[in-house]
Design an enzyme around this catalytic site. Sequence first.
Site, PDB file in Angstrom:
ATOM      1  N   CYS A  79       0.816  -1.200   0.000  1.00 42.06           N
ATOM      2  CA  CYS A  79       0.000   0.000   0.000  1.00 42.06           C
ATOM      3  C   CYS A  79       0.856   1.259   0.000  1.00 42.06           C
ATOM      4  CB  CYS A  79      -0.956  -0.045   1.202  1.00 42.06           C
ATOM      5  SG  CYS A  79      -2.204   1.261   1.215  1.00 42.06           S
ATOM      6  N   GLY A  80       0.629   2.178   0.930  1.00 45.41           N
ATOM      7  CA  GLY A  80       1.338   3.444   0.942  1.00 45.41           C
ATOM      8  C   GLY A  80       2.830   3.320   1.049  1.00 45.41           C
TER       9      GLY A  80
END
Length: 207
Positions: free
Chosen positions: A109-110
């Site tokens: 993800c991030g």
Amino acid sequence: MNATTGRPAKPVHLAVYDTLADWETGHATAQLARTGHEIRTVGPTTAPVRSTGGLRIRPDLALDDLRPEDSALLILPGADLWDTTDDLAPFARTARAFLDAGVPVAAICGATAGLAREGLLDDRDHTSAVSFYLAATGYAGGGRYVEADAVTDGALVTAGPTEPVAFAREILRLLGVYEGEVLDAWYRLFHDSDTAAYAVLEKAGAL
């Protein structure tokens, strides 16, 4: 215990920081712990952090005290802070030190955007939530983006936020926890709720 050296296996380090996405690393850390891997948390400092789900976590060690040679793997979960501040940039720089030392890194993800900003995805196959999410970082690795649930290129694993089971699968493969039919069965059980996979895992003693 490392079967080759006879010495205790190095721990797996899980990065923890405010706003970390609880759901993204649970399959990986739980299965690693169940198969004898020590999981140690590493934060910006040893001060408690709070996850997106409100869990309060006191890190086992501070990032400044983490060395690649003392670790089997660094796991970087997503967090809102990856996209809203530069506070987590030191974790991306640590990921560079790990990869330079040949120690695996797994980002989801991030955290993939953090690695993109650090230049670590420019020359490696990778994935994330969507290609334009990483493109917004201005990185030079768009040509290496792969539309897949999770991608392993050498010592680096990447995945998007909706693929915690595939993320765990690649980590388990990379660390040699499961392979072949057993790894496939583990993935089918937890990702697809395929009850036929249970028998394979039970026979292999992998439950």
